[in-house]
Write a protein that holds these residues in place. Structure first.
Motif, PDB file in Angstrom:
ATOM      1  N   GLU A 107       1.442   3.293 -11.757  1.00 51.06           N
ATOM      2  CA  GLU A 107       0.373   3.464 -10.771  1.00 51.06           C
ATOM      3  C   GLU A 107      -0.678   2.368 -10.908  1.00 51.06           C
ATOM      4  OE1 GLU A 107       0.064   5.341  -8.265  1.00 51.06           O
ATOM      5  OE2 GLU A 107       1.332   7.111  -8.538  1.00 51.06           O
ATOM      6  N   TYR A 120       1.759  -1.553 -10.155  1.00 48.93           N
ATOM      7  CA  TYR A 120       2.847  -1.710  -9.186  1.00 48.93           C
ATOM      8  C   TYR A 120       2.724  -2.979  -8.334  1.00 48.93           C
ATOM      9  CZ  TYR A 120      -0.523   0.052  -5.736  1.00 48.93           C
ATOM     10  OH  TYR A 120      -1.623   0.228  -4.937  1.00 48.93           O
ATOM     11  N   TRP A 175      10.056   2.987  -4.242  1.00 47.73           N
ATOM     12  CA  TRP A 175       8.671   3.368  -4.544  1.00 47.73           C
ATOM     13  C   TRP A 175       7.764   2.152  -4.579  1.00 47.73           C
ATOM     14  CZ3 TRP A 175       5.139   2.374  -8.476  1.00 47.73           C
ATOM     15  CH2 TRP A 175       4.033   3.241  -8.564  1.00 47.73           C
ATOM     16  N   GLN A 205       7.027   0.876  -1.018  1.00 50.97           N
ATOM     17  CA  GLN A 205       6.097   1.753  -0.305  1.00 50.97           C
ATOM     18  C   GLN A 205       4.664   1.582  -0.803  1.00 50.97           C
ATOM     19  OE1 GLN A 205       7.481   5.818  -0.421  1.00 50.97           O
ATOM     20  NE2 GLN A 205       9.468   5.304   0.488  1.00 50.97           N
ATOM     21  N   LYS A 206       4.498   1.561  -2.115  1.00 50.47           N
ATOM     22  CA  LYS A 206       3.153   1.421  -2.681  1.00 50.47           C
ATOM     23  C   LYS A 206       2.531   0.082  -2.294  1.00 50.47           C
ATOM     24  CE  LYS A 206       1.249   3.646  -5.402  1.00 50.47           C
ATOM     25  NZ  LYS A 206       0.180   4.668  -5.296  1.00 50.47           N
ATOM     26  N   GLU A 253       1.535   0.108   1.415  1.00 50.73           N
ATOM     27  CA  GLU A 253       0.335   0.928   1.632  1.00 50.73           C
ATOM     28  C   GLU A 253      -0.925   0.184   1.197  1.00 50.73           C
ATOM     29  OE1 GLU A 253       1.275   4.428  -0.555  1.00 50.73           O
ATOM     30  OE2 GLU A 253       2.729   5.156   0.929  1.00 50.73           O
TER      31      GLU A 253
END
Length: 265
Positions: free
Chosen positions: A172, A175, A210, A213-214, A217
């Motif tokens: 988190e 990334y 993942w 996507q992160k 965003e």
């Protein structure tokens, strides 16, 4: 090819590095210009006259920029693991200070000035600095830094590989760094196979999906909320190519990163 232990770099134009993970600590002296290192949660700025000791195995992105009409010139010394181990072993030093994971910035000091002044003539050589002289100067640098600040033992004297970290917390936070999965696994103390398994158990999705996507965003937020240009954002969020970023962005959100109120290229 073996990397030199002591070298000088001159950047006349703005130079953006890719992800920086030093396999060994490095001492960097900024002669002119500006050097920036962006970590997961802060950005470090270094200018002419600054001397900074960078830790190994810490994620960041380095930028070297001209300043006040002068190129970015830096002198770097690399401290190989075997060199540090030999020094601490032969001098029977057992570091008793806490581990250090942040860069250490040194104020100007006569010992540092003497060290770098003694290195300057070597950069006029046509070939690399002879290994025996490089080894001598690197050991001198270790002694100088320990004399100035004994806390450098917390950065120099740690030789173990990364331990097993909390995977969710680490990913988190990091990334946006464009690393192969093997490197993410190494930095979290896992083999590639174990990393993929633990990741799937924790996130219920593959690492590749993942991460994409992160990053998208974060890019969306930077473009539409912070009004940044897509051409400024794609590298910061972990993409290598602007056209691939634009394609992935449109596929994910259904519109181009330049649409609506987004800034133009």
């Amino acid at each position: 090819m073996e990397v030199a232990e002591i070298f000088i770099a001159c950047k006349k134009e703005v130079h953006y590095s890719r992800e920086l993970i030093l396999p060994q600590p490095a001492l960097v002296r900024i002669v002119s210009g500006e050097m920036r290192i962006a970590g997961a949660d802060r950005v470090y700025h270094f200018f002419a006259g600054d001397t900074v000791l960078l830790p190994r195995n810490q994620l960041g992105k380095m930028s070297k920029m001209p300043l006040n009409g002068e190129p970015c010139v830096v002198i770097s010394l690399l401290f190989r693991k075997e060199r540090l181990q030999q020094y601490y072993s032969s001098n029977k030093i057992n570091p008793q200070v806490p581990k250090r994971h942040e860069p250490i910035l040194f104020r100007e000091h006569p010992l540092l000035k003497s060290l770098f002044n003694s290195l300057s003539p070597y950069f006029e050589l046509a070939n690399a600095l002879p290994k025996d002289i490089a080894a001598y100067k690197v050991e001198e640098a270790i002694r100088v830094l320990r004399a100035i600040d004994p806390k450098v033992d917390g950065l120099f004297g740690q030789f173990e590989e990364p331990g097993k970290l909390d995977l969710v917390s680490f990913m988190e936070q990091n990334y946006m760094f464009n690393l192969p999965l093997e490197k993410f696994g190494y930095l979290t103390g896992r083999s590639l196979t174990t990393f993929k398994k633990d990741f799937k158990d924790a996130f219920k999705i593959t690492p590749g999906r993942w991460l994409t996507q992160k990053r998208l965003e974060l890019a969306h937020y930077q473009i539409f909320e912070k009004n940044r240009k897509p051409s400024e954002v794609y590298l910061d969020v972990g993409f290598e190519d602007l056209s691939h970023f634009s394609f992935a962005f449109k596929k994910h959100f259904g519109y181009n990163p330049t649409s609506g109120n987004a800034a133009k290229y």
